[in-house]
Design a protein around this motif. Structure first.
Motif, PDB file in Angstrom:
ATOM      1  N   ALA A  57       4.123 -16.963  19.003  1.00 47.46           N
ATOM      2  CA  ALA A  57       4.923 -17.796  19.903  1.00 47.46           C
ATOM      3  C   ALA A  57       4.262 -17.908  21.269  1.00 47.46           C
ATOM      4  N   ALA A  58       3.427 -16.925  21.634  1.00 49.18           N
ATOM      5  CA  ALA A  58       2.712 -16.960  22.910  1.00 49.18           C
ATOM      6  C   ALA A  58       1.451 -17.810  22.844  1.00 49.18           C
ATOM      7  N   GLY A  59       1.168 -18.370  21.656  1.00 45.28           N
ATOM      8  CA  GLY A  59       0.018 -19.255  21.523  1.00 45.28           C
ATOM      9  C   GLY A  59      -1.292 -18.567  21.241  1.00 45.28           C
ATOM     10  N   ARG A  60      -1.252 -17.315  20.807  1.00 43.21           N
ATOM     11  CA  ARG A  60      -2.484 -16.581  20.480  1.00 43.21           C
ATOM     12  C   ARG A  60      -2.775 -16.728  18.984  1.00 43.21           C
ATOM     13  N   ASP A  61      -4.036 -16.997  18.665  1.00 42.10           N
ATOM     14  CA  ASP A  61      -4.440 -17.278  17.286  1.00 42.10           C
ATOM     15  C   ASP A  61      -5.189 -16.098  16.670  1.00 42.10           C
ATOM     16  N   TYR A  62      -4.927 -15.913  15.352  1.00 40.40           N
ATOM     17  CA  TYR A  62      -5.576 -14.860  14.578  1.00 40.40           C
ATOM     18  C   TYR A  62      -5.896 -15.430  13.203  1.00 40.40           C
ATOM     19  N   GLN A  63      -6.921 -14.875  12.558  1.00 41.91           N
ATOM     20  CA  GLN A  63      -7.204 -15.269  11.184  1.00 41.91           C
ATOM     21  C   GLN A  63      -7.884 -14.117  10.445  1.00 41.91           C
ATOM     22  N   SER A  64      -7.678 -14.123   9.120  1.00 40.23           N
ATOM     23  CA  SER A  64      -8.313 -13.102   8.279  1.00 40.23           C
ATOM     24  C   SER A  64      -9.617 -13.657   7.717  1.00 40.23           C
ATOM     25  N   ASP A  65     -10.409 -12.775   7.149  1.00 43.46           N
ATOM     26  CA  ASP A  65     -11.540 -13.219   6.336  1.00 43.46           C
ATOM     27  C   ASP A  65     -10.990 -13.846   5.053  1.00 43.46           C
ATOM     28  N   TYR A  66     -11.808 -14.620   4.380  1.00 43.67           N
ATOM     29  CA  TYR A  66     -11.415 -15.118   3.063  1.00 43.67           C
ATOM     30  C   TYR A  66     -11.373 -13.944   2.079  1.00 43.67           C
ATOM     31  N   VAL A  67     -10.326 -13.908   1.272  1.00 48.23           N
ATOM     32  CA  VAL A  67     -10.194 -12.852   0.259  1.00 48.23           C
ATOM     33  C   VAL A  67      -9.991 -13.517  -1.103  1.00 48.23           C
ATOM     34  N   ILE A  68     -10.530 -12.895  -2.130  1.00 51.64           N
ATOM     35  CA  ILE A  68     -10.384 -13.420  -3.488  1.00 51.64           C
ATOM     36  C   ILE A  68      -9.096 -12.887  -4.108  1.00 51.64           C
ATOM     37  N   ILE A  69      -8.415 -13.731  -4.866  1.00 54.35           N
ATOM     38  CA  ILE A  69      -7.186 -13.322  -5.545  1.00 54.35           C
ATOM     39  C   ILE A  69      -7.558 -12.677  -6.877  1.00 54.35           C
ATOM     40  N   LYS A  70      -7.260 -11.385  -7.027  1.00 53.80           N
ATOM     41  CA  LYS A  70      -7.608 -10.650  -8.243  1.00 53.80           C
ATOM     42  C   LYS A  70      -6.377 -10.486  -9.131  1.00 53.80           C
ATOM     43  N   GLN A  71      -6.588 -10.544 -10.428  1.00 49.75           N
ATOM     44  CA  GLN A  71      -5.509 -10.311 -11.381  1.00 49.75           C
ATOM     45  C   GLN A  71      -5.484  -8.837 -11.741  1.00 49.75           C
ATOM     46  N   THR A  72      -4.333  -8.214 -11.494  1.00 50.48           N
ATOM     47  CA  THR A  72      -4.196  -6.777 -11.717  1.00 50.48           C
ATOM     48  C   THR A  72      -3.945  -6.496 -13.192  1.00 50.48           C
ATOM     49  N   PRO A  73      -4.678  -5.562 -13.797  1.00 48.33           N
ATOM     50  CA  PRO A  73      -4.397  -5.188 -15.197  1.00 48.33           C
ATOM     51  C   PRO A  73      -3.028  -4.526 -15.314  1.00 48.33           C
ATOM     52  N   LYS A  74      -2.482  -4.552 -16.495  1.00 46.25           N
ATOM     53  CA  LYS A  74      -1.195  -3.924 -16.740  1.00 46.25           C
ATOM     54  C   LYS A  74      -1.323  -2.401 -16.687  1.00 46.25           C
ATOM     55  N   ILE A  75      -0.233  -1.755 -16.368  1.00 49.52           N
ATOM     56  CA  ILE A  75      -0.174  -0.298 -16.407  1.00 49.52           C
ATOM     57  C   ILE A  75       0.017   0.125 -17.858  1.00 49.52           C
ATOM     58  N   ASP A  76      -0.850   0.981 -18.348  1.00 43.97           N
ATOM     59  CA  ASP A  76      -0.714   1.450 -19.732  1.00 43.97           C
ATOM     60  C   ASP A  76       0.458   2.413 -19.880  1.00 43.97           C
ATOM     61  N   SER A  77       0.565   3.361 -18.959  1.00 44.23           N
ATOM     62  CA  SER A  77       1.661   4.330 -19.059  1.00 44.23           C
ATOM     63  C   SER A  77       1.881   5.026 -17.728  1.00 44.23           C
ATOM     64  N   VAL A  78       3.122   5.460 -17.544  1.00 45.56           N
ATOM     65  CA  VAL A  78       3.474   6.400 -16.480  1.00 45.56           C
ATOM     66  C   VAL A  78       4.076   7.603 -17.196  1.00 45.56           C
ATOM     67  N   SER A  79       3.507   8.766 -16.991  1.00 42.13           N
ATOM     68  CA  SER A  79       3.929   9.949 -17.730  1.00 42.13           C
ATOM     69  C   SER A  79       4.203  11.095 -16.767  1.00 42.13           C
ATOM     70  N   TRP A  80       4.801  12.166 -17.297  1.00 36.01           N
ATOM     71  CA  TRP A  80       5.058  13.347 -16.471  1.00 36.01           C
ATOM     72  C   TRP A  80       4.820  14.600 -17.290  1.00 36.01           C
ATOM     73  N   ARG A  81       4.551  15.681 -16.558  1.00 39.13           N
ATOM     74  CA  ARG A  81       4.274  16.948 -17.211  1.00 39.13           C
ATOM     75  C   ARG A  81       4.878  18.073 -16.369  1.00 39.13           C
ATOM     76  N   PRO A  82       5.696  18.941 -16.970  1.00 37.77           N
ATOM     77  CA  PRO A  82       6.264  20.062 -16.207  1.00 37.77           C
ATOM     78  C   PRO A  82       5.178  21.017 -15.736  1.00 37.77           C
ATOM     79  N   GLN A  83       5.316  21.495 -14.511  1.00 35.75           N
ATOM     80  CA  GLN A  83       4.463  22.541 -13.978  1.00 35.75           C
ATOM     81  C   GLN A  83       5.344  23.679 -13.478  1.00 35.75           C
ATOM     82  N   ASP A  84       4.727  24.691 -12.901  1.00 41.47           N
ATOM     83  CA  ASP A  84       5.495  25.872 -12.497  1.00 41.47           C
ATOM     84  C   ASP A  84       6.607  25.540 -11.510  1.00 41.47           C
TER      85      ASP A  84
END
Length: 378
Positions: A108-135
């Motif tokens: 709103a104060a009229g100051r400009d900013y810009q990012s570098d160009y970034v590529i849009i990547k497709q994220t692979p699916k998560i195979d599993s989320v697991s848990w294991r009891p510890q002490d």
């Protein structure tokens, strides 16, 4: 000797130490903070705020009335819509995987900013989320892979939700200076929290693009009531470029690996967003582009070892308070006005109400720690 010792003690008592406030603590600069990403498979959200001095205790100020655009390397441009509180969204903008985009911001104060160009990547699916009891609790792991061997770099966030019950079930509430039967259950609640750590992994040292059993979060069986009834973990996965991975790795070192002489020294983790109006101006944040993959799991108390998980209400007590104050006790009305919560009425032999069982709000009303609205995914 005694004379000089007396003078020394008098000097030490009479002297004072002036506090030292480093320039970084007292500096008036409020740098722009850009938080968010470009979503290749849905809506994109960008949050704009300002940094503040370390001594400030209020929430960071948000940047409102800004113009936010996403520009494609091919010359396309789409505006974000301001939603309030420094949040700007782009409904599914049709951002293409494999294409490059950048963010442009004008405040709103009229100051400009810009990012570098970034590529849009497709994220692979998560195979599993697991848990294991510890002490001392449960260790959660995430496993994923990219059959095309193209991702290599990953980042994860998670959201926790757990079910719990307050110490006492309340049938009575106090409204408008009167006791009445309660219309909703405030004994059964859910609490949620978001991850705050930085979790990144890489498969660059492997022959295949596989992340197997990456240790994500550890839940203690004695420090909270997360595992008392039912617990849910929602894991979010993002594919990173090598530049984004390096940024998050450096940020992780800065925030989590400091504290001794042998730890890495702090340094500025450089982002990819820059000032245009003033190229020397610091901008905090890193813009990435990807899709988001999620997986949720539940853990029930009956699946766990025979642990004594705390309720977090072990110290709660109740008291019976009369309708009319006595020498020994204040009245139930006085205690209710002071913030205590009724549990149930106390009846005489003839069935007349003569007082109320009461306790603190924390021990009775579970909304003091969470919400009694059941999550849609529960």
């Amino acid at each position: 000797m005694r004379k000089y010792l007396s003078i020394l003690i008098s000097f030490l008592i009479g002297s004072c130490v002036d506090p030292y406030n480093p320039p970084a603590v007292t500096a008036p600069n409020t740098f722009l903070v850009v938080d968010g990403f470009l979503n290749g498979a849905g809506a994109s959200t960008i949050r704009l705020s300002r940094t503040q001095n370390l001594k400030e205790i209020s929430k960071p100020p948000v940047e409102t009335r800004a113009t936010v655009l996403v520009e494609g390397e091919n010359g396309s441009s789409q505006p974000f819509t301001e939603q309030g509180s420094g949040t700007y969204t782009l409904a599914d903008g049709g951002l293409q995987f494999g294409q490059k985009y950048r963010l442009r911001i004008r405040t709103a104060a009229g100051r400009d900013y810009q990012s570098d160009y970034v590529i849009i990547k497709q994220t692979p699916k998560i195979d599993s989320v697991s848990w294991r009891p510890q002490d001392q609790g449960l260790q959660f792991y995430v496993t994923t892979h990219d059959p095309s061997n193209q991702t290599k770099y990953y980042r994860w966030e998670y959201a926790e939700t757990w079910e719990f019950y307050s110490a006492f079930f309340s049938r009575i509430e106090y409204l408008n200076k009167a006791f009445a039967y309660r219309s909703e259950n405030v004994n059964h609640c859910w609490q949620s929290t978001q991850s705050t750590g930085i979790f990144v992994g890489s498969s660059t040292q492997l022959t295949q693009d596989v992340i197997s059993n990456f240790p994500l979060v550890f839940i203690s069986n004695s420090a909270s009531n997360r595992l008392k009834v039912r617990y849910s973990l929602l894991v979010k996965q993002y594919a990173l470029t090598d530049e984004a991975y390096e940024f998050w790795q450096n940020l992780k070192k800065n925030t989590e690996s400091l504290g001794s002489l042998f730890d890495p020294q702090p340094f500025q983790a450089l982002g990819n967003i820059h000032g245009v109006t003033d190229p020397e101006e610091t901008v905090v944040g890193y813009l990435s582009g990807y899709s988001v993959e999620e997986k949720r799991i539940f853990v029930h108390a009956w699946e766990l070892p025979n642990w004594r998980v705390p309720t977090m209400y072990e110290s709660c007590t109740e008291d019976t308070l009369p309708l009319v104050a006595t020498r020994e006790k204040p009245s139930a009305f006085e205690m209710a006005d002071a913030g205590f919560v009724p549990i149930d009425e106390v009846l005489s032999m003839s069935g007349r109400i003569i007082g109320y069982r009461m306790s603190t709000s924390y021990c009775v009303d579970c909304r003091a720690s969470g919400t009694n609205i059941k999550p849609s995914f529960w």
